[in-house]
Design a protein around this motif. Structure first.
Motif, PDB file in Angstrom:
ATOM      1  N   SER A 142       0.831  -1.201   0.000  1.00 15.53           N
ATOM      2  CA  SER A 142       0.000   0.000   0.000  1.00 15.53           C
ATOM      3  C   SER A 142       0.863   1.247   0.000  1.00 15.53           C
ATOM      4  N   SER A 143       0.193   2.380  -0.252  1.00 13.38           N
ATOM      5  CA  SER A 143       0.819   3.705  -0.155  1.00 13.38           C
ATOM      6  C   SER A 143       2.078   3.844  -0.997  1.00 13.38           C
ATOM      7  N   ALA A 144       2.075   3.213  -2.160  1.00 14.22           N
ATOM      8  CA  ALA A 144       3.230   3.325  -3.063  1.00 14.22           C
ATOM      9  C   ALA A 144       2.855   4.186  -4.259  1.00 14.22           C
ATOM     10  N   SER A 145       3.819   4.955  -4.756  1.00 19.61           N
ATOM     11  CA  SER A 145       3.546   5.775  -5.942  1.00 19.61           C
ATOM     12  C   SER A 145       4.422   5.291  -7.085  1.00 19.61           C
ATOM     13  N   TRP A 146       5.429   6.063  -7.450  1.00 15.15           N
ATOM     14  CA  TRP A 146       6.257   5.711  -8.600  1.00 15.15           C
ATOM     15  C   TRP A 146       7.094   4.463  -8.334  1.00 15.15           C
ATOM     16  N   SER A 147       7.335   3.687  -9.397  1.00 11.32           N
ATOM     17  CA  SER A 147       8.283   2.579  -9.314  1.00 11.32           C
ATOM     18  C   SER A 147       9.022   2.463 -10.638  1.00 11.32           C
ATOM     19  N   TYR A 148      10.283   2.083 -10.568  1.00 11.22           N
ATOM     20  CA  TYR A 148      11.108   1.884 -11.756  1.00 11.22           C
ATOM     21  C   TYR A 148      11.892   0.591 -11.590  1.00 11.22           C
ATOM     22  N   MET A 149      12.287  -0.009 -12.736  1.00 18.21           N
ATOM     23  CA  MET A 149      12.962  -1.298 -12.700  1.00 18.21           C
ATOM     24  C   MET A 149      14.208  -1.298 -13.566  1.00 18.21           C
ATOM     25  N   ALA A 150      15.079  -2.264 -13.296  1.00 21.64           N
ATOM     26  CA  ALA A 150      16.235  -2.547 -14.138  1.00 21.64           C
ATOM     27  C   ALA A 150      16.431  -4.050 -14.173  1.00 21.64           C
ATOM     28  N   TYR A 151      16.916  -4.556 -15.305  1.00 21.38           N
ATOM     29  CA  TYR A 151      17.189  -5.986 -15.437  1.00 21.38           C
ATOM     30  C   TYR A 151      18.594  -6.267 -14.920  1.00 21.38           C
ATOM     31  N   LEU A 152      18.723  -7.301 -14.092  1.00 24.42           N
ATOM     32  CA  LEU A 152      20.002  -7.651 -13.474  1.00 24.42           C
ATOM     33  C   LEU A 152      20.676  -8.847 -14.123  1.00 24.42           C
ATOM     34  N   GLY A 153      20.007  -9.483 -15.087  1.00 21.35           N
ATOM     35  CA  GLY A 153      20.525 -10.715 -15.662  1.00 21.35           C
ATOM     36  C   GLY A 153      20.025 -11.926 -14.882  1.00 21.35           C
ATOM     37  N   ASN A 154      20.175 -13.109 -15.492  1.00 17.05           N
ATOM     38  CA  ASN A 154      19.782 -14.356 -14.824  1.00 17.05           C
ATOM     39  C   ASN A 154      18.335 -14.334 -14.350  1.00 17.05           C
ATOM     40  N   ALA A 170       9.564   7.163   2.030  1.00 12.59           N
ATOM     41  CA  ALA A 170      10.842   6.452   2.007  1.00 12.59           C
ATOM     42  C   ALA A 170      11.047   5.878   0.617  1.00 12.59           C
ATOM     43  N   GLY A 171      12.292   5.545   0.302  1.00 15.45           N
ATOM     44  CA  GLY A 171      12.618   4.866  -0.942  1.00 15.45           C
ATOM     45  C   GLY A 171      13.011   3.439  -0.638  1.00 15.45           C
ATOM     46  N   VAL A 172      12.359   2.474  -1.288  1.00 10.15           N
ATOM     47  CA  VAL A 172      12.620   1.068  -1.014  1.00 10.15           C
ATOM     48  C   VAL A 172      12.871   0.327  -2.319  1.00 10.15           C
ATOM     49  N   PRO A 199      12.218   7.756  -7.829  1.00  9.56           N
ATOM     50  CA  PRO A 199      13.561   7.180  -7.869  1.00  9.56           C
ATOM     51  C   PRO A 199      13.777   6.324  -9.112  1.00  9.56           C
ATOM     52  N   LYS A 200      14.960   6.410  -9.676  1.00  8.08           N
ATOM     53  CA  LYS A 200      15.341   5.618 -10.843  1.00  8.08           C
ATOM     54  C   LYS A 200      16.407   4.597 -10.425  1.00  8.08           C
ATOM     55  N   VAL A 201      16.531   3.540 -11.228  1.00  5.04           N
ATOM     56  CA  VAL A 201      17.534   2.520 -10.942  1.00  5.04           C
ATOM     57  C   VAL A 201      18.150   2.052 -12.247  1.00  5.04           C
ATOM     58  N   VAL A 202      19.452   1.758 -12.231  1.00  3.98           N
ATOM     59  CA  VAL A 202      20.160   1.290 -13.410  1.00  3.98           C
ATOM     60  C   VAL A 202      21.166   0.215 -12.986  1.00  3.98           C
TER      61      VAL A 202
END
Length: 206
Positions: A142-154, A170-172, A199-202
């Protein structure tokens, strides 16, 4: 944002439209040294938030909310043209969908359920110019807004989110493992105790 599909082809995502640009000199930063403009091809008349991933073999998958329905379209890039398959609904209530490719025929999409605020993920399989989708998997309750993803392999992805349990931001992040047409998630880790604001992730390698 622009990204590379083939040796000399970049695809630039936009709201409702996509532009294919060729003639890009290797080493240039996408979007700064575009030599030849491509054609524009509309894949939706009501897309709000668009995310695009390359799935190889000259194909891309665009996911978007239209207006609150989560929808996916497969685009085939030929030269500087792109053609679109029939849109497929993956969720009736999807805000801010984000997509990442995990191989030439699999993608993962995450989004916020517009009814309950939960963050969900689904695995999509690309066949020709269409997609089929597995069942939803909960990333955050619950209570989540933006989300971003990155592929890690495998067959692993990482998702980072802005959450606000009890009104405290918070950022999780969580790591997901894809098995067939489903995805499961590991334990949650906090990377920011303050509001991270989209938040972004790479992935940067081992």
């Amino acid at each position: 944002y622009p990204f590379q599909v083939g040796d000399n082809v970049l695809v630039k995502g936009d709201t409702d439209e996509i532009t294919v640009v060729d003639g890009v000199t290797p080493g240039n930063v996408p979007g700064t040294e575009l030599i030849t403009g491509g054609t524009r091809a509309q894949f939706s008349s009501s897309a709000i938030k668009v995310s695009i991933a390359s799935v190889g073999n000259g194909k891309v998958v665009a996911v978007y909310q239209s207006p609150s329905v989560g929808t996916a379209s497969v685009g085939t890039v030929t030269g500087t043209d792109v053609s679109w398959g029939t849109p497929v609904q993956f969720s009736a209530n999807a805000n801010w969908p984000e997509i990442v490719s995990i191989d030439n025929d699999k993608v993962v999409v995450c989004f916020r359920d517009s009814n309950y605020g939960t963050h969900l993920a689904m695995v999509g399989t690309v066949t020709g110019t269409t997609t089929t989708w597995g069942s939803t998997s909960e990333i955050h309750a619950s209570s989540a807004s933006w989300s971003y993803m990155a592929y890690l392999g495998n067959d692993k992805v990482i998702a980072c989110m802005e959450v606000a349990p009890g009104g405290v931001y918070a950022g999780v992040a969580k790591v997901g493992t894809v098995t067939g047409n489903s995805i499961s998630w590991g334990s949650q880790a906090t990377f920011s105790s303050a509001q991270p604001n989209e938040p972004k992730v790479v992935y940067v390698g081992n």
